[in-house]
Design an enzyme around this catalytic site. Sequence first.
Site, short mmCIF file in Angstrom:
data_model
loop_
_atom_site.label_atom_id
_atom_site.label_comp_id
_atom_site.label_asym_id
_atom_site.label_seq_id
_atom_site.Cartn_x
_atom_site.Cartn_y
_atom_site.Cartn_z
CG ASP A 260 74.39 128.50 105.20
OD1 ASP A 260 73.27 128.96 105.49
OD2 ASP A 260 75.01 127.72 105.95
C1 BGC Z 1 72.48 127.60 108.38
C2 BGC Z 1 71.67 126.78 107.41
C3 BGC Z 1 70.26 127.26 107.39
C4 BGC Z 1 70.27 128.74 107.05
C5 BGC Z 1 68.90 129.32 107.07
C6 BGC Z 1 72.34 129.08 108.13
O1 BGC Z 1 72.95 129.81 109.16
O2 BGC Z 1 73.83 127.24 108.29
O3 BGC Z 1 71.71 125.44 107.75
O4 BGC Z 1 69.48 126.54 106.49
O5 BGC Z 1 71.02 129.44 108.03
O6 BGC Z 1 68.50 129.47 108.36
#
Ligand code: BGC
Length: 704
Positions: A260
């Site tokens: 993530d």
């Molecule tokens: C989120 C993800 C997301 C990623 C990219 C993170 O903060 O938890 O779901 O895909 O950011 O934006």
Amino acid sequence: MPGFIWSKFKLVPGLWGELKPETSRTEAQISQRTEVILAGMTLDEKIDQMSGDGRLIHNIDTMIRYNQEPLPAGENHRLGIPGIRFSDGPRGIVMYCSTAFPVPMARGASWDIELEERIGDAIGVEARSQGANFFGGVCINLPRHPAWGRSQETFGEDPHLLGEMGAALIRGIQRHVMACVKHFACNSIENSRYHVDVRVDERTLREVYLPHFKRCIDEGVASVMGAYNKVNGDFCCHNEHLLMDILKEEWEFEGFVISDFINGVKDATAASRGLDIEMPFTIKYGKHLKKAVKAGRVAGDVIDESVRRILRTKLRFAQIGQPERYGEEAVGHRDHVALAREAAAKSMVLLKNDPVTDGMPVLPVSPDELRSVAVIGKLAIADNTGDHGSSHVHAPYVCTPLNGIQSAVGGETEVIFYDGRRIEKAVDLARRKDCVILVVGNCHYDEGEGIKVLGVQKGGDRKSLRLSSHEEALITAVAGANPRVVVVLVGGSSFIMENWRHEVPAILMSWYSGLEGGNALADILFGKVNPSGKLPLVFPLSEDQLPFFDSEADSVVYDYFHGYRLLDKNGHEPAFHFGFGLSYTTFSYSNLALSKDIIGPEEALSISVDIFNSGGLAGEEIVQLYVSYEGSSVERVARELKGFKKIALKPGEVQRVTFELSAKRLAYYDEECGKWVVEKIGYKVSVGPSSRVDDLLSANFWIE
Ligand code: BGC
């Protein structure tokens, strides 16, 4: 790729295509080609495959408008290796100006696998048309508590429903681009997501929080995103047990794991624990990872194994696609818009539809007989498609509830809107109109991804499961002034409605219904579409029916029971059961029959039932199969979903629905031996229109 590209990170012409052979490579050829490329790579080139290509300038862009173009990772021109080009989701493509579908929680309420696959197909086409080859929006976390701010991004509270919907989305998407399933695992608190330690025993993990991920791995998903939180003391992107033991070894996942974003990776040793790519740019990998390899803290083999996975997956997916469907005109294509409307209508759940003064239910309203309608509530005119975090799809337009109602009624019908600010004014208006549509609920201020900007929390977990006290008072007052009131609820998970639900005759859960939500709402209200949605999560009577929830928790225990399983265990009746939803017609169930009374642990049986449309309208019914355990040596749930089918029936029509159920799917996870055990005990199958016991037909069988 076609000639046009939205992205300023232009695809080098043909780079993705260069990996595309004249004829498709077999699996053996893919492996062989992977090894050839790998053998020709320097350590720097390998390490470069293992993190995003973003740069600071790119991130400034991203802060202004997140993901307006694909986020690249691992593009190598010398070797002709294309980069991964990430687009977020899940309610559509976050880039540019794409079709905003209803949020997954809404789509979960459709229980419609075929529809979800079509949505995946449309999302895949829009991704590819904008230069992306990787969709990071298959979110299947199980919302242990409906206050989780991102509940809207997932398909419901049940592992079986989550798995089937996630798999359907993946099937559609992966006709065009790679899909990424997220957030692995136990990510269901927003405000403390960066540090919360989820303590969970192995049985609960395997039976409740992981089966849907396993289902998506079996579907062939290309990638998995590690979550921010810890599970049993280890951050998920460093969690060897999750990433190595379970995902890569036991489940034999062949794709790659990404972090993530930004906060997922804590240091370069994540590479040894199963994390293949740091996204969206190098922070802890890059030169730190190289140093770790040189110092022997990360083995060279680990790097090769990650790069092998990345290359192999890219090679596989470079072969897919339907180029004739990609292009500027495919983004927000009218077919996708029509699909969004269909999905929105199929996902709305009619919770209540009581008769009023004339003895007829309030809904559907006949537009021909309607002289005037009051549309009350500020959400009736809001562009409200859900969270404004990483899942924000910038739709070209949003048809609001008011827009939809206005365009559905003829010029003869007077439509008056009032935002409901002053209750006396709303009451006065309600008194003078034939019927009232009250649109209330949440928007991105109330729930969503927890993002702190300059120390200020945006979105995040819900503070309350109830409507605001103003909206509750508004409903009660308006209901006192006009008997024909329909409450339309907007939001991403359940509501507690005990302060007002008995005072109104009709309640419709409309979720965040996407760019065509207003038209879909009108389709339901005026009877163009017969509602068929059913709740993908239980709507409780009160907060104390739910598990403990602390959105600021540093540590939390996830035990075996949540949602309908917890209410069943405690003998609590909810306001609305999991799987519940009304139709404008009625269905009756009969003739439940099992193919066998006794099966072996390796065998399966079939379960059949007749469904009869006993009302006066054509409609769709979601037939649900639950299983209970009798005499188990471990504590089991009272019943759990093991199958569902959606069928369409004309008035007077009967259809026999058959489910196949294998004994293996009834196993529990024995922590002591680390194995799934099929018990030789009695089982009860129950089939019906919801999880409510009184709605179910049941029969017994035994495994011997
Ligand atoms: C989120 C993800 C997301 C990623 C990219 C993170 O903060 O938890 O779901 O895909 O950011 O934006």
